[in-house]
Design a protein around this motif. Structure first.
Motif, short mmCIF file in Angstrom:
data_model
loop_
_atom_site.label_atom_id
_atom_site.label_comp_id
_atom_site.label_asym_id
_atom_site.label_seq_id
_atom_site.Cartn_x
_atom_site.Cartn_y
_atom_site.Cartn_z
N HIS A 200 0.83 -1.19 0.00
CA HIS A 200 0.00 0.00 0.00
C HIS A 200 0.87 1.25 0.00
O HIS A 200 2.05 1.21 0.35
N ASN A 201 0.25 2.35 -0.37
CA ASN A 201 0.92 3.63 -0.22
C ASN A 201 1.07 3.95 1.26
O ASN A 201 0.43 3.33 2.11
N ASP A 205 -4.88 7.70 3.91
CA ASP A 205 -6.07 7.63 3.04
C ASP A 205 -6.02 6.47 2.06
O ASP A 205 -7.04 6.07 1.51
N TYR A 206 -4.82 5.95 1.79
CA TYR A 206 -4.66 4.89 0.78
C TYR A 206 -4.36 3.54 1.40
O TYR A 206 -3.94 2.62 0.71
N ARG A 207 -4.58 3.41 2.71
CA ARG A 207 -4.21 2.17 3.39
C ARG A 207 -5.41 1.33 3.81
O ARG A 207 -5.31 0.48 4.68
N SER A 208 -6.56 1.56 3.20
CA SER A 208 -7.73 0.71 3.45
C SER A 208 -7.55 -0.56 2.59
O SER A 208 -6.65 -0.61 1.76
N TYR A 225 -1.59 -5.38 -0.91
CA TYR A 225 -2.62 -5.94 -1.76
C TYR A 225 -2.16 -7.33 -2.18
O TYR A 225 -0.97 -7.58 -2.35
N SER A 353 5.04 9.47 -3.60
CA SER A 353 4.03 9.77 -4.61
C SER A 353 3.96 8.67 -5.66
O SER A 353 5.00 8.19 -6.12
N ASP A 354 2.73 8.26 -6.01
CA ASP A 354 2.46 7.36 -7.13
C ASP A 354 3.17 6.02 -7.00
O ASP A 354 3.97 5.64 -7.84
N ASN A 356 2.86 2.35 -7.64
CA ASN A 356 1.95 1.61 -8.52
C ASN A 356 2.60 0.35 -9.07
O ASN A 356 3.81 0.17 -8.99
#
Length: 418
Positions: A200-201, A205-208, A225, A353-354, A356
């Protein structure tokens, strides 16, 4: 008369108690019952590695001159008693010198550190007044945590010892398992992707998704993931099935795809002409984990609110300091040198940042073949000094599966093979 005799006898025995009594002596395993050596090393005593005194009457006596933390060179000397060849030859290996990584770092930042391997960084002091000094400080305190000269991050799955014990953890001292490999090869590094994991990031906010209203456990410091594992993992192959002792320890040439897939030359997409110009993973890799941009600054004051959403940075040291600061506890902005364990003023705090896995970038390797590249930019800041490192290196992601025909046709056209 009788009571008098009893009294005299009692006084006599009491006065002699310290002379005639025998204190019980204990072995190391009387207290450390959960510690057991592997079968091949079961003849060793605790003192063979840890010194101390055994048997002993108490803990203080037992722990006299006790040795617990070992440097890389100390582990070599211990193992060399029985494993002379291995403890000598492993200095040739990639996991000892990391020459490729250092060359990539120096090329990316345009700075020559005048070192050939990580072991030569141990005695370098990174100052905060020059570009080279700032880069050295960043490498030793924040960046280079996954190597045998460091004990790793202090998360459950990333803790380890130095030197020989990095890959042969005490006290089993057995052959390396996949779990041992992943203690370093996690997050965006090649290894986690073999299991289909993608990190995850960092931003909250991006760790759900949450599990019962909470973030899931982070034994590697960051959640993951779960994507499709490498086909070789699905078939049951372990890391050591391809990455042999001779490769990892002695620097010998590693296995290549054709060592196992010897009969692929007859098909349309696997002619010798194609394989000389396109690497296998260029068509067969399902994804490649990468970070687009990191910005890291050396901070001497902790502004907790500024970093509230970036407490998790895959650094337990940073995470604990920022957590305490947000709770209102006064903290010292100090980080350890991961090579020497010496504390030093200032915190390297980073944003990301980013992150992916879906971008596929291509490059050309040193043999002129199309490869997959991991591209990343890192900015390092201290006051008015700023360094920019641009990485674009060929990587072999361990995400192999059925080939992508559209990608294969496009690559063949790019190399004039259609």
């Amino acid at each position: 008369m009788f009571p008098l005799i009893v009294l005299v006898l009692t006084l006599f025995l009491t006065s002699c108690k310290g002379v005639i009594s025998v204190s019980k002596e204990y072995s190391c395993r009387d207290c450390h019952r959960d510690v057991a050596l592997g079968e091949k090393h079961s003849a060793l005593s605790c003192r063979d590695c840890h010194s101390g005194i055994e048997p002993s009457r108490n803990k203080r006596e037992a722990h006299l001159n006790l040795k617990v933390n070992f440097t890389v060179r100390e582990t070599e000397e211990l193992c060399k008693r029985c494993h002379q060849e291995e403890a000598t030859l492993y200095r040739r290996g990639h996991h000892y010198r990391y020459e490729g990584e250092l060359k990539a770092i120096q090329k990316a930042f345009g700075i020559n550190l005048s070192v050939r391997g990580f072991q030569e960084l141990v005695d370098l002091e990174g100052d905060h007044n020059s570009q080279e000094g700032i880069l050295v400080d960043f490498l030793k305190r924040r960046c280079l945590t996954c190597h045998i000269w460091s004990k790793g991050e202090d998360y459950p799955k990333t803790r380890r010892e130095r030197g020989c014990f990095s890959c042969h953890p005490s006290h089993q001292l057995a052959k390396s398992s996949d779990e041992v490999c992943l203690a370093c090869h996690y997050s965006t590094r090649v290894g986690w992707d073999y299991y289909g994991y993608f990190p995850h990031n960092w931003a909250s906010d991006y760790r759900s998704p949450f599990v019962n209203g909470q973030f899931p456990d982070r034994p590697y410091g960051i959640e993951a993931y779960h994507l499709t594992p490498d086909v070789h993992k699905i078939k049951g192959l372990k890391c050591s099935d391809c990455h042999t002792k001779e490769q990892i320890m002695y620097g010998a040439k590693g296995k290549v795809c054709k060592d196992c897939h010897a009969n692929i030359d007859n098909s349309r997409f696997h002619s010798s002409n194609i394989l000389q110009k396109i690497r296998c993973e260029a068509c067969h890799a399902k994804f490649i984990s990468k970070d687009d941009l990191k910005i890291c600054s050396l901070e001497f004051q902790v502004e907790a609110e500024k970093w509230e959403n970036l407490i998790v940075q895959e650094s337990k040291e940073i995470e604990e300091i920022l957590t305490q600061a947000l709770l209102g506890v006064k903290v010292n902005p100090i980080m350890k040198d991961k090579f020497t364990e010496k504390p030093k003023e200032g915190l390297w705090l980073c944003s990301l940042s980013d992150r992916n896995f879906w971008q596929i970038n291509f490059g050309i390797d040193d043999k002129g073949r199309i490869c997959l590249t991991r591209e990343e930019t890192i900015y390092i800041k201290k006051g008015n000094i700023e360094l920019r490192g641009v990485f674009k290196n060929c990587k072999l992601p361990h995400t192999i599966g059925r080939g992508d025909l559209n990608r294969a046709f496009w690559l063949m056209r790019e190399r004039g093979l259609r």
